[in-house]
Design a protein around this motif. Structure first.
Motif, PDB file in Angstrom:
ATOM      1  N   LEU A 178       0.861  -1.178   0.000  1.00 53.39           N
ATOM      2  CA  LEU A 178       0.000   0.000   0.000  1.00 53.39           C
ATOM      3  C   LEU A 178       0.902   1.234   0.000  1.00 53.39           C
ATOM      4  N   LEU A 179       1.383   1.589  -1.189  1.00 55.96           N
ATOM      5  CA  LEU A 179       2.350   2.680  -1.290  1.00 55.96           C
ATOM      6  C   LEU A 179       1.764   4.010  -0.846  1.00 55.96           C
ATOM      7  N   GLY A 180       0.484   4.218  -1.095  1.00 60.16           N
ATOM      8  CA  GLY A 180      -0.142   5.471  -0.716  1.00 60.16           C
ATOM      9  C   GLY A 180      -0.240   5.671   0.783  1.00 60.16           C
ATOM     10  N   ALA A 219       0.040 -26.259  -5.665  1.00 51.15           N
ATOM     11  CA  ALA A 219      -0.492 -26.158  -7.032  1.00 51.15           C
ATOM     12  C   ALA A 219      -0.155 -27.377  -7.881  1.00 51.15           C
ATOM     13  N   LYS A 220       0.792 -28.204  -7.401  1.00 54.80           N
ATOM     14  CA  LYS A 220       1.260 -29.384  -8.142  1.00 54.80           C
ATOM     15  C   LYS A 220       1.832 -29.002  -9.505  1.00 54.80           C
ATOM     16  N   ARG A 221       2.430 -27.826  -9.554  1.00 64.32           N
ATOM     17  CA  ARG A 221       3.125 -27.361 -10.746  1.00 64.32           C
ATOM     18  C   ARG A 221       4.222 -26.409 -10.292  1.00 64.32           C
ATOM     19  N   ARG A 222       5.265 -26.295 -11.111  1.00 63.82           N
ATOM     20  CA  ARG A 222       6.396 -25.463 -10.725  1.00 63.82           C
ATOM     21  C   ARG A 222       5.988 -23.992 -10.664  1.00 63.82           C
ATOM     22  N   ILE A 223       6.207 -23.351  -9.516  1.00 66.75           N
ATOM     23  CA  ILE A 223       5.919 -21.938  -9.319  1.00 66.75           C
ATOM     24  C   ILE A 223       7.247 -21.197  -9.172  1.00 66.75           C
ATOM     25  N   CYS A 224       7.515 -20.288 -10.106  1.00 65.24           N
ATOM     26  CA  CYS A 224       8.796 -19.578 -10.109  1.00 65.24           C
ATOM     27  C   CYS A 224       8.635 -18.059 -10.162  1.00 65.24           C
ATOM     28  N   SER A 225       7.442 -17.560  -9.999  1.00 67.41           N
ATOM     29  CA  SER A 225       7.227 -16.114 -10.098  1.00 67.41           C
ATOM     30  C   SER A 225       6.060 -15.697  -9.212  1.00 67.41           C
ATOM     31  N   THR A 226       5.860 -14.389  -9.103  1.00 66.97           N
ATOM     32  CA  THR A 226       4.844 -13.858  -8.204  1.00 66.97           C
ATOM     33  C   THR A 226       3.913 -12.896  -8.921  1.00 66.97           C
ATOM     34  N   THR A 227       2.744 -12.700  -8.339  1.00 70.33           N
ATOM     35  CA  THR A 227       1.821 -11.656  -8.780  1.00 70.33           C
ATOM     36  C   THR A 227       1.843 -10.559  -7.725  1.00 70.33           C
ATOM     37  N   THR A 228       2.155  -9.336  -8.154  1.00 69.80           N
ATOM     38  CA  THR A 228       2.323  -8.224  -7.228  1.00 69.80           C
ATOM     39  C   THR A 228       1.246  -7.165  -7.453  1.00 69.80           C
ATOM     40  N   ILE A 229       0.715  -6.641  -6.357  1.00 69.64           N
ATOM     41  CA  ILE A 229      -0.271  -5.565  -6.411  1.00 69.64           C
ATOM     42  C   ILE A 229       0.296  -4.354  -5.677  1.00 69.64           C
ATOM     43  N   LEU A 230       0.380  -3.225  -6.381  1.00 63.43           N
ATOM     44  CA  LEU A 230       0.847  -1.977  -5.786  1.00 63.43           C
ATOM     45  C   LEU A 230      -0.319  -0.999  -5.767  1.00 63.43           C
ATOM     46  N   ASP A 231      -0.776  -0.659  -4.574  1.00 61.59           N
ATOM     47  CA  ASP A 231      -1.901   0.262  -4.409  1.00 61.59           C
ATOM     48  C   ASP A 231      -1.341   1.678  -4.265  1.00 61.59           C
ATOM     49  N   VAL A 232      -1.637   2.553  -5.240  1.00 63.12           N
ATOM     50  CA  VAL A 232      -1.083   3.911  -5.235  1.00 63.12           C
ATOM     51  C   VAL A 232      -2.101   4.947  -4.753  1.00 63.12           C
ATOM     52  N   GLN A 233      -3.203   4.485  -4.207  1.00 64.47           N
ATOM     53  CA  GLN A 233      -4.206   5.430  -3.711  1.00 64.47           C
ATOM     54  C   GLN A 233      -3.610   6.283  -2.590  1.00 64.47           C
ATOM     55  N   GLY A 234      -3.656   7.603  -2.753  1.00 63.78           N
ATOM     56  CA  GLY A 234      -3.109   8.506  -1.751  1.00 63.78           C
ATOM     57  C   GLY A 234      -1.660   8.869  -1.973  1.00 63.78           C
ATOM     58  N   LEU A 235      -1.037   8.302  -3.001  1.00 68.04           N
ATOM     59  CA  LEU A 235       0.371   8.603  -3.265  1.00 68.04           C
ATOM     60  C   LEU A 235       0.516  10.050  -3.723  1.00 68.04           C
ATOM     61  N   THR A 262      11.637 -12.515 -11.570  1.00 73.09           N
ATOM     62  CA  THR A 262      10.775 -13.256 -10.646  1.00 73.09           C
ATOM     63  C   THR A 262       9.336 -12.755 -10.653  1.00 73.09           C
ATOM     64  N   LEU A 263       9.037 -11.762 -11.486  1.00 75.82           N
ATOM     65  CA  LEU A 263       7.690 -11.216 -11.534  1.00 75.82           C
ATOM     66  C   LEU A 263       6.892 -11.818 -12.680  1.00 75.82           C
ATOM     67  N   HIS A 264       5.705 -12.346 -12.366  1.00 74.17           N
ATOM     68  CA  HIS A 264       4.808 -12.803 -13.421  1.00 74.17           C
ATOM     69  C   HIS A 264       4.005 -11.630 -13.970  1.00 74.17           C
ATOM     70  N   GLN A 265       3.377 -10.873 -13.061  1.00 70.00           N
ATOM     71  CA  GLN A 265       2.670  -9.677 -13.486  1.00 70.00           C
ATOM     72  C   GLN A 265       2.487  -8.738 -12.305  1.00 70.00           C
ATOM     73  N   MET A 266       2.340  -7.436 -12.634  1.00 70.24           N
ATOM     74  CA  MET A 266       2.172  -6.402 -11.621  1.00 70.24           C
ATOM     75  C   MET A 266       0.904  -5.616 -11.915  1.00 70.24           C
ATOM     76  N   PHE A 267       0.101  -5.401 -10.868  1.00 71.06           N
ATOM     77  CA  PHE A 267      -1.099  -4.582 -10.991  1.00 71.06           C
ATOM     78  C   PHE A 267      -0.896  -3.306 -10.185  1.00 71.06           C
ATOM     79  N   ILE A 268      -0.955  -2.152 -10.858  1.00 75.31           N
ATOM     80  CA  ILE A 268      -0.932  -0.860 -10.184  1.00 75.31           C
ATOM     81  C   ILE A 268      -2.383  -0.426 -10.065  1.00 75.31           C
ATOM     82  N   VAL A 269      -2.909  -0.427  -8.839  1.00 74.57           N
ATOM     83  CA  VAL A 269      -4.353  -0.237  -8.660  1.00 74.57           C
ATOM     84  C   VAL A 269      -4.667   1.089  -7.992  1.00 74.57           C
ATOM     85  N   ASN A 270      -5.925   1.496  -8.138  1.00 70.19           N
ATOM     86  CA  ASN A 270      -6.432   2.754  -7.595  1.00 70.19           C
ATOM     87  C   ASN A 270      -5.682   3.958  -8.161  1.00 70.19           C
ATOM     88  N   ALA A 271      -5.284   3.841  -9.423  1.00 73.36           N
ATOM     89  CA  ALA A 271      -4.625   4.954 -10.099  1.00 73.36           C
ATOM     90  C   ALA A 271      -5.673   5.968 -10.546  1.00 73.36           C
TER      91      ALA A 271
END
Length: 418
Positions: A178-180, A219-235, A262-271
Motif C-alpha cells: 500500500l504505497l499510498g 499447485a502441483k506445478r512449478r511456481i517460479c514467479s509472483t503476482t504483485t499488487i501496488l496500491d497507489v491510492q493517496g500517493l 521473478t515477476l509474473h505480473q504487476m497490478f498498479i491499482v487505484n490509479a
C-alpha cells in the motif's frame, strides 16, 4: 537315653527331608520360572528380528531412506522449453569449468532466470552471475535467515504496509504493497535503509526456501514467479523524499541484479484518471515491451479485473475480494498462504524428487514426485545431484521500470493532474 537320641535323630531326619523337599519344590519352581522367562525372551527376540528383517527388506525394496513415512508423495509438473534447457546446460557447463557453481545455486530455474535477464547472452550472464556470488558472500546471504533479526518489523508495517496474502488462480503467491499509506520519514525513525534492505533480502531467501516451494506443492506445478499488487491510492509529494528515493534505489539494485526475472505480473491499482490517460502512455516510452506486458494499470472502478486472476477468497476486501483475516489483525498481517500449512511444509522441508523426462515438439515436460526424505536427485537441478535450495524466488521485479512510473506520477501530482 538311647530312645530319646533316636527320637531326636529321626525327628532331625524328618526336618531335613522336609527342607530338602521344600528346596526341590523351590528349585522346580525357579527352573520353571527360568524356562518361562527364557521362553518369553526368545519370543521377544524372534519378534524383534522379524520386525528388523521386515524393515530392512522394506528399505532394500524401496532403495530410499525414509524420514517420515506419514508424508505422502506429491507430483509437481514442470514444463520446460527445449531450447531454453539447452542454453541452461551450456551455461551450467561453463560455470562448472570456471568454478562458479556452488551447490546452493546449482538449479535449473535459477540459471534460467539469469539467462533471461541477459537475453540468453552466455558471457553477459556469467558476468552477472559472478557479481551475484560475490555479493552473496560479502552480504552473508546464505545465513541471513539465522543471523539477522528484524525486531522493528511490527512498527515498520505500520508505516509501510505490505505483505504476502494468498495465491492467484495459477498458484503463484500474491504480494501487496500500500504505497499510498507509506510514511518514509516516520519509517526511518524506527529503522535504517541498511536494516530494511537486510530484511528485504531475508524475505527473498525465505521465499526461496519456503513460500515458493510450498506454492509448488499446493499447485502441483512449478511456481517460479509472483503476482504483485501496488496500491497507489493517496500517493503524493509527501512520499517523494530523499530517504524514499534511497530506499527504492537500494531495493531496485538488489532485485534486478541478484534476484532477476521473478515477476509474473504487476497490478498498479487505484490509479487516478491522470495516471492512466497521461502518465502510463508516457511511461511506456521508457519501458521495453516485455515490461509493458507485465504491468497492468487499474483505476478504482476497474478493481474487479483482479478477480479474473485472483479468487475472491484469496483477495483482501479492500481490493475487491472477500477476505478480511479479522482473526489475524487484517490481511496484510496474516501472511496467508500454503507456506502456513503444516502438511505442505513437511513436504517442503523433507522433500526429494524423482524426475521422469519426456521431450515433445520442442517442449520438455518433467513430472516430479516429491517424497519425504528420499535420497534422490533434486527436482530443479539439471545436474542430477542434490541441491539444498529450491528454484524459486519472491516479490519485487522490474523496480527500475516502476521507479520511472512513480517519478512521472509525482510530476503529475505537482500539476494536479491526478
Amino acid at each position: 537315653m538311647s530312645g530319646m537320641f533316636f527320637s531326636i535323630y529321626y525327628t532331625s531326619l524328618e526336618i531335613l527331608g522336609a527342607n530338602d523337599e521344600i528346596r526341590e519344590r523351590r528349585s522346580d519352581f525357579e527352573n520353571s520360572e527360568d524356562e518361562r522367562r527364557r521362553s518369553r525372551i526368545g519370543s521377544l527376540k524372534k519378534k524383534a528380528i522379524n520386525a528388523s528383517n521386515k524393515f530392512t527388506h522394506s528399505l532394500k525394496r524401496r532403495g530410499k531412506r525414509k524420514i517420515d513415512y506419514r508424508v505422502p508423495s506429491v507430483p509437481i509438473e514442470d514444463v520446460r522449453d527445449e531450447r531454453e534447457e539447452s542454453a541452461v546446460l551450456e551455461l551450467r557447463q561453463k560455470l562448472l569449468e570456471r568454478d562458479l557453481l556452488p551447490p546452493r545455486q546449482d538449479d535449473y530455474h535459477t540459471l534460467l532466470r539469469f539467462l533471461k535477464a541477459r537475453e540468453f547472452n552466455i558471457e553477459r550472464t556469467i558476468q552477472m552471475w559472478e557479481e551475484m556470488l560475490i555479493w552473496r558472500k560479502e552480504y552473508g546471504t546464505d545465513t541471513i535467515l539465522e543471523d539477522f533479526e528484524f525486531e522493528e518489523l511490527e512498527e515498520v508495517l505500520q508505516y509501510y504496509p505490505q505483505g504476502y496474502h494468498g495465491v492467484d488462480k495459477e498458484g503463484r503467491p500474491v504480494y501487496i504493497e500500500l504505497l499510498g499509506k507509506a510514511h518514509p520519514s516516520r519509517l526511518m525513525r524506527i529503522t535504517t535503509v541498511d536494516r530494511y534492505l537486510k530484511y528485504h533480502v531475508q524475505e527473498f531467501e525465505r521465499a526461496l526456501l519456503e513460500r515458493f516451494p510450498a506454492c509448488s506443492v499446493a499447485a502441483k506445478r512449478r511456481i517460479c514467479s509472483t503476482t504483485t499488487i501496488l496500491d497507489v491510492q493517496g500517493l503524493g509529494m509527501k512520499h517523494f523524499t530523499r530517504t524514499a528515493a534511497n530506499l527504492l534505489a537500494a531495493v531496485a539494485k538488489v532485485d534486478n541484479c541478484y534476484y532477476p526475472e521473478t515477476l509474473h505480473q504487476m497490478f498498479i491499482v487505484n490509479a487516478g484518471p491522470g495516471f492512466k490517460k497521461m502518465l502510463w502512455p508516457a511511461a511506456q516510452k521508457f519501458l521495453d515491451p516485455k515490461s509493458i506486458a507485465k504491468i497492468h494499470v487499474l483505476e478504482p472502478k476497474s478493481l474487479g479485473k483482479l478477480l479474473e486472476v485472483i479468487d475472491a477468497s484469496q483477495l483482501p476486501d479492500f481490493l475487491g475480494g472477500s477476505c478480511t483475516c479479522s482473526a489475524e489483525g487484517g490481511c496484510l498481517r496474516s501472511n496467508k498462504g500454503p507456506w502456513n500449512e503444516p502438511e505442505i511444509m513437511k513436504l517442503v522441508h523433507n522433500a526429494g524428487a524423482t524426475v521422469v523426462r519426456q521431450v515433445s515438439r520442442g517442449r520438455t515436460s518433467d513430472t516430479l514426485t516429491a517424497e519425504s526424505g528420499s535420497d534422490v536427485d533434486d527436482h530443479c537441478s539439471t545436474s542430477g545431484r542434490r541441491s539444498s535450495a529450491p528454484c524459486l524466488a519472491p516479490v519485487h521485479e522490474e523496480w527500475c521500470s516502476f521507479l520511472v512510473i512513480i517519478f512521472l506520477y509525482l510530476c503529475l501530482c505537482l500539476w494536479n493532474l491526478c
